[in-house]
Design a protein around this motif. Structure first.
Motif, PDB file in Angstrom:
ATOM      1  N   ARG A 207     -63.075  63.053  59.338  1.00  0.00           N
ATOM      2  CA  ARG A 207     -63.883  62.011  60.212  1.00  0.00           C
ATOM      3  C   ARG A 207     -64.612  62.751  61.440  1.00  0.00           C
ATOM      4  NH1 ARG A 207     -59.829  56.724  60.786  1.00  0.00           N
ATOM      5  NH2 ARG A 207     -59.467  56.669  58.615  1.00  0.00           N
ATOM      6  N   GLU A 209     -65.106  62.488  64.408  1.00  0.00           N
ATOM      7  CA  GLU A 209     -64.843  61.889  65.429  1.00  0.00           C
ATOM      8  C   GLU A 209     -65.705  62.223  66.634  1.00  0.00           C
ATOM      9  OE1 GLU A 209     -62.495  59.642  65.666  1.00  0.00           O
ATOM     10  OE2 GLU A 209     -60.947  59.718  64.095  1.00  0.00           O
ATOM     11  N   PHE A 217     -53.387  64.839  67.577  1.00  0.00           N
ATOM     12  CA  PHE A 217     -53.531  63.530  67.445  1.00  0.00           C
ATOM     13  C   PHE A 217     -54.601  63.106  66.810  1.00  0.00           C
ATOM     14  CE2 PHE A 217     -54.629  59.130  69.014  1.00  0.00           C
ATOM     15  CZ  PHE A 217     -53.523  58.669  68.564  1.00  0.00           C
ATOM     16  N   ARG A 218     -55.848  63.444  67.200  1.00  0.00           N
ATOM     17  CA  ARG A 218     -57.109  63.300  66.656  1.00  0.00           C
ATOM     18  C   ARG A 218     -57.839  64.342  66.314  1.00  0.00           C
ATOM     19  NH1 ARG A 218     -59.042  58.522  66.693  1.00  0.00           N
ATOM     20  NH2 ARG A 218     -57.966  57.432  68.486  1.00  0.00           N
ATOM     21  N   MET A 219     -58.171  64.540  64.938  1.00  0.00           N
ATOM     22  CA  MET A 219     -58.682  65.850  64.510  1.00  0.00           C
ATOM     23  C   MET A 219     -59.814  65.268  63.662  1.00  0.00           C
ATOM     24  SD  MET A 219     -55.648  68.096  63.480  1.00  0.00           S
ATOM     25  CE  MET A 219     -54.791  67.108  62.401  1.00  0.00           C
ATOM     26  N   PHE A 222     -58.045  66.160  58.776  1.00  0.00           N
ATOM     27  CA  PHE A 222     -56.335  65.572  58.865  1.00  0.00           C
ATOM     28  C   PHE A 222     -55.976  65.108  57.342  1.00  0.00           C
ATOM     29  CE2 PHE A 222     -57.132  61.130  58.654  1.00  0.00           C
ATOM     30  CZ  PHE A 222     -58.634  60.972  59.387  1.00  0.00           C
ATOM     31  N   GLN A 224     -53.667  61.977  55.308  1.00  0.00           N
ATOM     32  CA  GLN A 224     -53.117  60.854  55.315  1.00  0.00           C
ATOM     33  C   GLN A 224     -52.132  60.694  54.165  1.00  0.00           C
ATOM     34  OE1 GLN A 224     -56.759  58.226  55.023  1.00  0.00           O
ATOM     35  NE2 GLN A 224     -56.510  57.885  57.058  1.00  0.00           N
ATOM     36  N   GLU A 291     -51.618  54.477  68.130  1.00  0.00           N
ATOM     37  CA  GLU A 291     -51.424  53.969  66.689  1.00  0.00           C
ATOM     38  C   GLU A 291     -50.754  55.284  66.029  1.00  0.00           C
ATOM     39  OE1 GLU A 291     -54.580  52.513  64.493  1.00  0.00           O
ATOM     40  OE2 GLU A 291     -53.708  53.489  62.649  1.00  0.00           O
ATOM     41  N   LEU A 292     -49.721  54.957  65.259  1.00  0.00           N
ATOM     42  CA  LEU A 292     -49.065  56.116  64.524  1.00  0.00           C
ATOM     43  C   LEU A 292     -49.475  55.827  63.187  1.00  0.00           C
ATOM     44  CD1 LEU A 292     -47.071  58.471  64.234  1.00  0.00           C
ATOM     45  CD2 LEU A 292     -45.215  56.731  64.701  1.00  0.00           C
ATOM     46  N   SER A 333     -50.938  52.576  55.980  1.00  0.00           N
ATOM     47  CA  SER A 333     -51.711  53.913  56.250  1.00  0.00           C
ATOM     48  C   SER A 333     -51.153  54.681  57.160  1.00  0.00           C
ATOM     49  CB  SER A 333     -53.105  53.428  56.502  1.00  0.00           C
ATOM     50  OG  SER A 333     -53.966  54.531  56.668  1.00  0.00           O
ATOM     51  N   GLY A 335     -50.802  58.972  59.094  1.00  0.00           N
ATOM     52  CA  GLY A 335     -51.374  60.363  59.143  1.00  0.00           C
ATOM     53  C   GLY A 335     -50.202  61.203  58.942  1.00  0.00           C
ATOM     54  N   ARG A 338     -50.072  63.229  62.067  1.00  0.00           N
ATOM     55  CA  ARG A 338     -49.694  62.251  63.516  1.00  0.00           C
ATOM     56  C   ARG A 338     -48.169  62.197  63.284  1.00  0.00           C
ATOM     57  NH1 ARG A 338     -53.769  57.501  65.407  1.00  0.00           N
ATOM     58  NH2 ARG A 338     -55.358  59.340  65.565  1.00  0.00           N
TER      59      ARG A 338
HETATM   60  P1  ATP Z   1     -58.041  55.292  65.652  1.00  0.00           P
HETATM   61  O1  ATP Z   1     -58.244  53.682  65.947  1.00  0.00           O
HETATM   62  O2  ATP Z   1     -56.947  55.940  66.224  1.00  0.00           O
HETATM   63  O3  ATP Z   1     -59.253  56.023  65.436  1.00  0.00           O
HETATM   64  P2  ATP Z   1     -57.943  54.339  62.750  1.00  0.00           P
HETATM   65  O4  ATP Z   1     -57.618  52.839  63.282  1.00  0.00           O
HETATM   66  O5  ATP Z   1     -59.129  54.476  62.766  1.00  0.00           O
HETATM   67  O6  ATP Z   1     -57.277  55.172  64.093  1.00  0.00           O
HETATM   68  P3  ATP Z   1     -57.029  54.388  60.193  1.00  0.00           P
HETATM   69  O7  ATP Z   1     -58.546  54.203  59.712  1.00  0.00           O
HETATM   70  O8  ATP Z   1     -56.018  53.068  60.151  1.00  0.00           O
HETATM   71  O9  ATP Z   1     -57.014  54.734  61.695  1.00  0.00           O
HETATM   72  O10 ATP Z   1     -56.190  55.732  59.613  1.00  0.00           O
HETATM   73  C1  ATP Z   1     -54.746  55.622  59.092  1.00  0.00           C
HETATM   74  C2  ATP Z   1     -53.917  56.469  60.091  1.00  0.00           C
HETATM   75  O11 ATP Z   1     -54.704  57.798  59.632  1.00  0.00           O
HETATM   76  C3  ATP Z   1     -53.845  56.250  61.629  1.00  0.00           C
HETATM   77  O12 ATP Z   1     -52.828  55.500  61.692  1.00  0.00           O
HETATM   78  C4  ATP Z   1     -53.520  58.138  61.879  1.00  0.00           C
HETATM   79  O13 ATP Z   1     -51.959  58.329  61.674  1.00  0.00           O
HETATM   80  C5  ATP Z   1     -54.364  58.753  60.806  1.00  0.00           C
HETATM   81  N1  ATP Z   1     -55.724  58.903  61.416  1.00  0.00           N
HETATM   82  C6  ATP Z   1     -56.679  58.356  61.620  1.00  0.00           C
HETATM   83  N2  ATP Z   1     -57.749  59.146  62.080  1.00  0.00           N
HETATM   84  C7  ATP Z   1     -57.225  60.492  62.483  1.00  0.00           C
HETATM   85  C8  ATP Z   1     -57.680  61.457  63.109  1.00  0.00           C
HETATM   86  N3  ATP Z   1     -59.037  61.779  63.401  1.00  0.00           N
HETATM   87  N4  ATP Z   1     -56.835  62.487  63.291  1.00  0.00           N
HETATM   88  C9  ATP Z   1     -55.576  62.618  62.739  1.00  0.00           C
HETATM   89  N5  ATP Z   1     -54.961  61.432  62.260  1.00  0.00           N
HETATM   90  C10 ATP Z   1     -55.790  60.589  62.149  1.00  0.00           C
END
Ligand code: ATP
Length: 468
Positions: A207, A209, A217-219, A222, A224, A291-292, A333, A335, A338
């Protein structure tokens, strides 16, 4: 934002500063910045020798709970690249986006809902073109004026084949779930599973981001760990609650402090239009509750959309009721990164032992990078080193073990505590006479004499007990 689980007063994080974890990770070889010798690349991290063990163990523990221990879930490993039509059908091309604002003077870009003062905005407010002016938001870096929010699509694009043209455009998957939906028929037919049943998958997602950060935490790249559970429409609400509890207890089972885990239900305007219910499992990170993992009741949206767009039937025939229908989906779902990060942070503790600070990663033995370290009390005695070698040879056929003779025994113990090794086996002069070694427990620091030939069994028994 709707209130979270009311039972959860703030327990505080397990470690006050994220920097403590970042520096331990670097120093001990858990995580390094990617391409560091070239100055790094933003929001991509590499797992070092201990990090790769930890993350593999987390993925293995997930697979064990989701696939190995169940009759009703099977695995899948779909490609990262998929037909681009998949992402059009899923809605990602049109709307997999975050609200972006840009500073008009320094041109830094921010995700609106991560700006101070905008963290709790509703989805409707996040799309409101007047919101920045109404709240008087300014650039956190230079206090410059910010643009109105616009939607920024998070998918990475690339080209397949030798021509860089629109017709060759493909996406790096931003989630693993679509690989499961498009394989629903293949998996169901070959595994002969009857609903309710699930398909689980672990793999990379990408993603772009807007504001990655907080370490891993946010990469932008990553992993899933996702599971889609296919059910009768009238059973989805019940399975949703079951999966929520099961996923919460998985984190407890592997050692996450229960008070640092809470649930937060999505508000109606936060829910995707097709979703019936979504609850996040949140963890109390040093930077707040975040969110985890997400648990979602997705109704028949995914298979319904793919059936319509592909023209291929994705209906299920229920022999018991003699009905054809599109199954509903309950999704879990998570990570991989994470989850590993959470286990790492939550395991961290500092203690005082005889006036000295002791840092311990109290990992569950299944997650610890090394289960056991073999240490010679005197590395100058060849017989001691040779006996260590024999013990290592026996252990490593079944258990991840490490040998270390690079410091005094006190230092070696501290080092193993700091990387979370549950047991240390020390070979001393007496071992040469009585054929026994000392096994030290990481958490209690208690020491026990164990016959050399019983060491492996001793460790395996304790690992088994920790799993019970
Ligand atoms: P956020 O609101 O934090 O952007 P999201 O709601 O978009 O997350 P989901 O699409 O539900 O996240 O993704 C499911 C799981 O994948 C998340 O709970 C997290 O553990 C992991 N995840 C999502 N985006 C990332 C990221 N950029 N880096 C690391 N882990 C991620």
């Amino acid at each position: 934002m709707p209130p979270a689980d009311p039972a959860s007063a703030d327990p505080g994080p397990s470690v006050a500063s994220l920097d403590t974890i970042v520096s331990l990770s670097k120093r001990r070889g858990f995580v390094f910045p990617s391409s560091e010798i070239y100055g790094g690349i933003n929001a991509v991290w590499d797992y070092g020798p201990l990090g790769v063990e930890l993350k593999n163990n987390v993925k293995r523990a997930w697979w064990r709970a989701m696939v190995q221990e169940r009759d009703d879930i099977v695995g899948l490993d779909a490609g990262i690249l998929m037909a681009p039509q998949v992402w059009v059908t899923s809605g990602h091309v049109a709307s997999f986006s975050d609200p972006l604002v840009e500073c008009e003077t320094c041109h830094r870009r921010y995700r609106l809902d991560e700006l101070p003062g905008a963290e709790n905005l509703s989805q409707t407010e996040l799309q409101d073109p007047t919101i920045v002016a109404r709240l008087g938001l300014k650039c956190p870096a230079d206090a410059g004026p910010l643009s109105a929010p616009r939607r920024f699509n998070l998918m990475f694009k690339t080209y397949m084949g030798p021509l860089e043209e629109d017709a060759a455009l493909v996406y790096l998957r931003p989630e693993t779930a679509q690989g499961i939906y498009v394989n629903f028929r293949n998996v169901q037919a070959t595994s002969r599973k009857k609903i309710p049943f699930g398909i689980a998958q672990v793999g990379k997602a990408f993603r772009n981001e807007i504001s990655p950060g907080n370490f891993v935490f946010r990469m932008r790249e990553f992993e899933q760990m996702e599971m889609q559970y296919f059910v009768r429409p009238d059973a989805a609400a019940g399975f949703f609650e079951e999966w929520l509890e099961r996923r919460r207890s998985w984190y407890h089972r592997y050692g996450v402090t229960p008070e640092r885990l809470r649930t937060r239900e999505h508000a109606p305007d936060e829910l995707a239009h097709y979703a019936r219910k979504a609850v996040d499992l949140e963890y109390r990170f040093p930077f707040g509750w975040k969110e985890l993992e997400g648990i979602h009741n997705r109704a028949d949206y995914d298979l319904g959309r793919h059936q319509e767009a592909s023209g291929q039937s994705l209906e299920y025939y229920d022999t018991a009721s003699d009905e054809h229908f599109i199954p509903w989906i309950v999704e879990t779902s998570a990570g991989g990164d994470r989850a590993a990060f959470t286990f790492l942070i939550d395991a961290y503790r500092e203690e005082e032992v005889r006036g000295e600070k002791r840092v311990v990663l109290g990992f569950h033995p299944d997650l610890a990078p090394y289960k056991v370290a073999v240490l010679p009390l005197l590395k100058k005695r060849p017989e001691i080193v040779e006996l260590c070698g024999r013990i290592m040879f026996d252990l490593r056929r079944d258990i991840m073990a490490v040998y270390d003779d690079t410091a005094s025994i006190g230092k070696l113990y501290r080092r193993q505590d700091e990387i979370g090794t549950p047991w240390c086996v020390t070979v001393d002069v007496e071992s040469l006479e009585d054929g026994a070694v000392t096994v030290r427990d990481r958490d209690t620091m208690a020491q026990e004499r164990v016959p050399v030939e019983g060491v492996k069994r001793f460790i395996l028994d304790r690992m088994e007990a920790a799993r019970a």
